[in-house]
Each structure stands twice: as structure tokens, then as C-alpha cells.
Enzyme design. Sequence first.
Site, PDB file in Angstrom:
ATOM      1  N   SER A 138     -30.177  53.152  83.660  1.00  0.00           N
ATOM      2  CA  SER A 138     -29.677  52.775  85.019  1.00  0.00           C
ATOM      3  C   SER A 138     -30.186  51.454  85.285  1.00  0.00           C
ATOM      4  O   SER A 138     -30.108  50.646  84.378  1.00  0.00           O
ATOM      5  CB  SER A 138     -30.153  53.671  85.964  1.00  0.00           C
ATOM      6  OG  SER A 138     -29.855  53.235  87.311  1.00  0.00           O
ATOM      7  N   TYR A 152     -21.170  46.846  89.941  1.00  0.00           N
ATOM      8  CA  TYR A 152     -22.300  47.231  88.918  1.00  0.00           C
ATOM      9  C   TYR A 152     -23.081  48.242  89.846  1.00  0.00           C
ATOM     10  O   TYR A 152     -23.234  49.452  89.151  1.00  0.00           O
ATOM     11  CB  TYR A 152     -22.920  46.101  88.544  1.00  0.00           C
ATOM     12  CG  TYR A 152     -24.029  46.248  87.889  1.00  0.00           C
ATOM     13  CD1 TYR A 152     -23.671  46.671  86.521  1.00  0.00           C
ATOM     14  CD2 TYR A 152     -25.315  46.041  87.838  1.00  0.00           C
ATOM     15  CE1 TYR A 152     -24.927  46.961  85.603  1.00  0.00           C
ATOM     16  CE2 TYR A 152     -26.571  46.234  86.969  1.00  0.00           C
ATOM     17  CZ  TYR A 152     -26.115  46.714  85.831  1.00  0.00           C
ATOM     18  OH  TYR A 152     -27.266  46.829  84.716  1.00  0.00           O
ATOM     19  N   LYS A 156     -24.327  52.178  88.774  1.00  0.00           N
ATOM     20  CA  LYS A 156     -25.502  52.474  88.253  1.00  0.00           C
ATOM     21  C   LYS A 156     -26.156  53.621  89.269  1.00  0.00           C
ATOM     22  O   LYS A 156     -26.940  54.577  88.906  1.00  0.00           O
ATOM     23  CB  LYS A 156     -26.580  51.447  88.330  1.00  0.00           C
ATOM     24  CG  LYS A 156     -26.285  50.396  86.933  1.00  0.00           C
ATOM     25  CD  LYS A 156     -26.431  51.335  85.573  1.00  0.00           C
ATOM     26  CE  LYS A 156     -26.101  50.039  84.678  1.00  0.00           C
ATOM     27  NZ  LYS A 156     -26.440  50.818  83.258  1.00  0.00           N
TER      28      LYS A 156
HETATM   29  N1  LIG Z   1     -30.997  43.200  80.612  1.00  0.00           N
HETATM   30  C1  LIG Z   1     -31.221  43.568  82.130  1.00  0.00           C
HETATM   31  O1  LIG Z   1     -31.798  42.764  82.782  1.00  0.00           O
HETATM   32  C2  LIG Z   1     -30.873  44.952  82.424  1.00  0.00           C
HETATM   33  C3  LIG Z   1     -31.339  45.451  83.960  1.00  0.00           C
HETATM   34  C4  LIG Z   1     -30.852  46.601  84.246  1.00  0.00           C
HETATM   35  C5  LIG Z   1     -30.371  47.320  83.349  1.00  0.00           C
HETATM   36  N2  LIG Z   1     -29.854  46.864  82.472  1.00  0.00           N
HETATM   37  C6  LIG Z   1     -28.826  47.835  81.478  1.00  0.00           C
HETATM   38  O2  LIG Z   1     -29.599  48.080  80.070  1.00  0.00           O
HETATM   39  C7  LIG Z   1     -28.509  48.398  79.284  1.00  0.00           C
HETATM   40  C8  LIG Z   1     -28.440  47.353  78.050  1.00  0.00           C
HETATM   41  O3  LIG Z   1     -28.138  46.132  78.444  1.00  0.00           O
HETATM   42  P1  LIG Z   1     -28.904  44.708  77.912  1.00  0.00           P
HETATM   43  O4  LIG Z   1     -29.702  44.075  78.712  1.00  0.00           O
HETATM   44  O5  LIG Z   1     -29.333  45.249  76.663  1.00  0.00           O
HETATM   45  O6  LIG Z   1     -27.380  43.896  77.637  1.00  0.00           O
HETATM   46  P2  LIG Z   1     -27.087  43.222  76.420  1.00  0.00           P
HETATM   47  O7  LIG Z   1     -27.653  42.515  75.473  1.00  0.00           O
HETATM   48  O8  LIG Z   1     -25.749  42.580  76.901  1.00  0.00           O
HETATM   49  O9  LIG Z   1     -26.454  44.653  75.572  1.00  0.00           O
HETATM   50  C9  LIG Z   1     -25.437  45.428  75.957  1.00  0.00           C
HETATM   51  C10 LIG Z   1     -24.797  46.188  74.833  1.00  0.00           C
HETATM   52  O10 LIG Z   1     -24.081  47.428  75.272  1.00  0.00           O
HETATM   53  C11 LIG Z   1     -23.079  47.212  74.434  1.00  0.00           C
HETATM   54  N3  LIG Z   1     -21.761  47.893  75.018  1.00  0.00           N
HETATM   55  C12 LIG Z   1     -21.001  47.285  76.055  1.00  0.00           C
HETATM   56  N4  LIG Z   1     -19.960  47.946  76.202  1.00  0.00           N
HETATM   57  C13 LIG Z   1     -19.839  48.978  75.274  1.00  0.00           C
HETATM   58  C14 LIG Z   1     -18.919  49.895  74.865  1.00  0.00           C
HETATM   59  N5  LIG Z   1     -17.657  50.082  75.680  1.00  0.00           N
HETATM   60  N6  LIG Z   1     -19.424  50.675  73.996  1.00  0.00           N
HETATM   61  C15 LIG Z   1     -20.430  50.583  73.272  1.00  0.00           C
HETATM   62  N7  LIG Z   1     -21.391  49.615  73.394  1.00  0.00           N
HETATM   63  C16 LIG Z   1     -21.012  48.906  74.560  1.00  0.00           C
HETATM   64  C17 LIG Z   1     -23.071  45.579  73.754  1.00  0.00           C
HETATM   65  O11 LIG Z   1     -22.104  45.865  72.646  1.00  0.00           O
HETATM   66  P3  LIG Z   1     -21.439  44.528  71.977  1.00  0.00           P
HETATM   67  O12 LIG Z   1     -22.707  43.834  71.254  1.00  0.00           O
HETATM   68  O13 LIG Z   1     -20.092  44.890  71.057  1.00  0.00           O
HETATM   69  O14 LIG Z   1     -20.912  43.650  73.354  1.00  0.00           O
HETATM   70  C18 LIG Z   1     -24.300  45.670  73.649  1.00  0.00           C
HETATM   71  O15 LIG Z   1     -24.825  46.269  72.361  1.00  0.00           O
HETATM   72  C19 LIG Z   1     -27.237  48.354  80.112  1.00  0.00           C
HETATM   73  O16 LIG Z   1     -26.724  49.707  80.519  1.00  0.00           O
HETATM   74  C20 LIG Z   1     -27.348  47.507  81.244  1.00  0.00           C
HETATM   75  O17 LIG Z   1     -26.705  47.734  82.522  1.00  0.00           O
HETATM   76  C21 LIG Z   1     -29.967  45.673  81.770  1.00  0.00           C
END
Ligand SMILES: NC(=O)c1ccc[n+]([C@@H]2O[C@H](COP(=O)([O-])OP(=O)(O)OC[C@H]3O[C@@H](n4cnc5c(N)ncnc54)[C@H](OP(=O)(O)O)[C@@H]3O)[C@@H](O)[C@H]2O)c1
Length: 281
Positions: A138, A152, A156
Amino acid sequence: MANAQTKTWFITGAARGLGFEIASAAAAAGDNVVVTGRNLEKLQTAYSSHGSNVLTLELDVCNDKQINTCVKQAIEHFGRIDVLVNNAGYGQLGIFEEIARQKIESQFNTNVFGLMAVTRAVLPYMREQRAGQIFNISSIAGTAGYDGASVYCATKFAVEGFSESLALEVKQFGISDIIVEPGFFRTDFLDDSSVSYGDIQLDDYKEYSAAVNDSYQSHNHQQAGDPVKFGQAILTLANEDNPPLHFAAGSDAVENIRTAYNAHLKDLNDWAHLSTTTDIE
Ligand SMILES: NC(=O)c1ccc[n+]([C@@H]2O[C@H](COP(=O)([O-])OP(=O)(O)OC[C@H]3O[C@@H](n4cnc5c(N)ncnc54)[C@H](OP(=O)(O)O)[C@@H]3O)[C@@H](O)[C@H]2O)c1
């Protein structure tokens, strides 16, 4: 209490960011890891130096057919799935009225319906095993509203409601559900390769919208959270016999969630005198 037997993980969105670090931590600990991502070549490159305990499979969480095929392949390869990590997701940021309906639907398709579809495909195997752990990623955006994040946050919050209720349904089968609420982590989340903003421009929001979007852009790759340490924390939780239902990741998350829940509690207490007047006598 720790429980560190070898496990098999299934992780979505694992080619980069938090998913990659969770997978790397699990693989380094000797667990089997099925890493999935939208682009197989990108995934194979990312895991080229990992060992044979890592299986790479192409999976877009919006593709039901691919989900079922991938889960079957994972079971055929490793025999079971102990830990599902629903990590795939992205941020549809921007002012609500500046985001077209189609973009809102895409955001829900990935962050909510994709997560539910993967969960639906894995649960029969976990029920059969009478064991399993599901991590639903989340956000602090699943606990409070933020400027320029209405859509967004809506996804979540949906993940939170779904996960809290699912936990009640599957506990009887020895399956636990952990809701992870990260603060700001230094991944590609705010990078143009991931994030999306609204593309309708309304004069009334012109300055506010620009300020909010600029603020997010200025945090790109400047976030305080360390994705490697995040991966380690998830591994620690996976080895706990009694993990929490909610886990805040990052000191900013602890602070923000505490502030949000205190404000919520204040509303509840301040207005309880009126709230309690509406019951049928
Ligand atoms: N980083 C933060 O500050 C933060 C904070 C709170 C929550 N989150 C959550 O953490 C999770 C991971 O995010 P992250 O920070 O690691 O961001 P990220 O570096 O942008 O990575 C996101 C990943 O999700 C994949 N993705 C997006 N749409 C998809 C789909 N339809 N099917 C399969 N894979 C898909 C992307 O694939 P591609 O490489 O193909 O684009 C990428 O591997 C997300 O759910 C995000 O909402 C992140």
C-alpha cells in the site's frame, strides 16, 4: 519469534525499485523467488547475476491470462508459493479534475484490480497448503489524503480495505496478510518512466497544480527511504511467526501515519456527542 525455513516467493513488478530489492533480499537469504515483470528482457537483465533460485516470468498484472499462466509455471517449477508480494503499481498523481476517466481506470486496473487478480490466482494453492503470507504494498497514501494524489490515494485506500477484510477471510486457512505502508523511497516511483500526471488543464487550478506537480518532481530520486533496507525489512517480516497486519516503512511513514490517525481520532472524539445521537431508540 522468527521462522526462517526456505520459502518460495512470487513478486509482481520485480524488475526495479522495491520489488527488485525484496526479491534480492529473499534470494540472498537462500529462498526461491519467482520474479515477474512486464518486460521479460528487462527482468532477465536485472537478475542476470542472481542464482538458479530465481525464476523470471513475464507478467502484466492487468492481463488475467498471463496471471494464471505465471502462477501455474511458478507452482510447476518450485512446487508451492509461500509468500506473495503484490508490489506492482505506479502513481497517478495530479489534481482530480485534471485527470481523465481513462487514466483513473488504468490506475485502478493496476493498483487494485491487478492486485486482486493475482491474489485470486494464488489463494487456491495457499488454501491447499493451509499456509501462506501475502504482502500487499500500500502506501502512506493508503492512510491519509495528500495534495495532488486523490486518485493514487483512492487506489491505496482500496488496497487497505481489501487487505484488512481478506485477512479475516483467509486466517482460517493459515494465511496471513500484511499491509505495507511505505513513505517516500528512492526508486523510479516519481520518475517519468513510472509516474503519471493529469493532462487536462483548468485555469482555476493552474498555480496549485503546477506547485504540487513541481513538488513531486523535485523529490524524484531524492527520497530518504533506502529500497535495499526496505527489502531487508520485508524479509524480516516474512520470517516472523506473528507479523503485524499493518507495517509502516520509513521514519516519514511512522510520523505521517501517526499524525493522520491522531487527526482521525480527534474528529471521532470531538463529534462523538453528535455521532451517537443517530441510533433508533
Ligand atoms: N517509492 C515510493 O516512495 C513508494 C511509496 C509508497 C508506495 N510505493 C508502492 O511501491 C510499489 C513499487 O513502487 P516502486 O517505488 O518500486 O516504483 P518503481 O521503481 O516505479 O517500480 C514500479 C514497478 O511496478 C511495475 N508495474 C507497473 N505497472 C505494472 C503492471 N501493470 N504489471 C506489472 N508490473 C507493473 C513496474 O514495471 P515496469 O518496470 O515494467 O514499468 C516496476 O517494476 C508500488 O505499488 C508503489 O505504489 C512506493
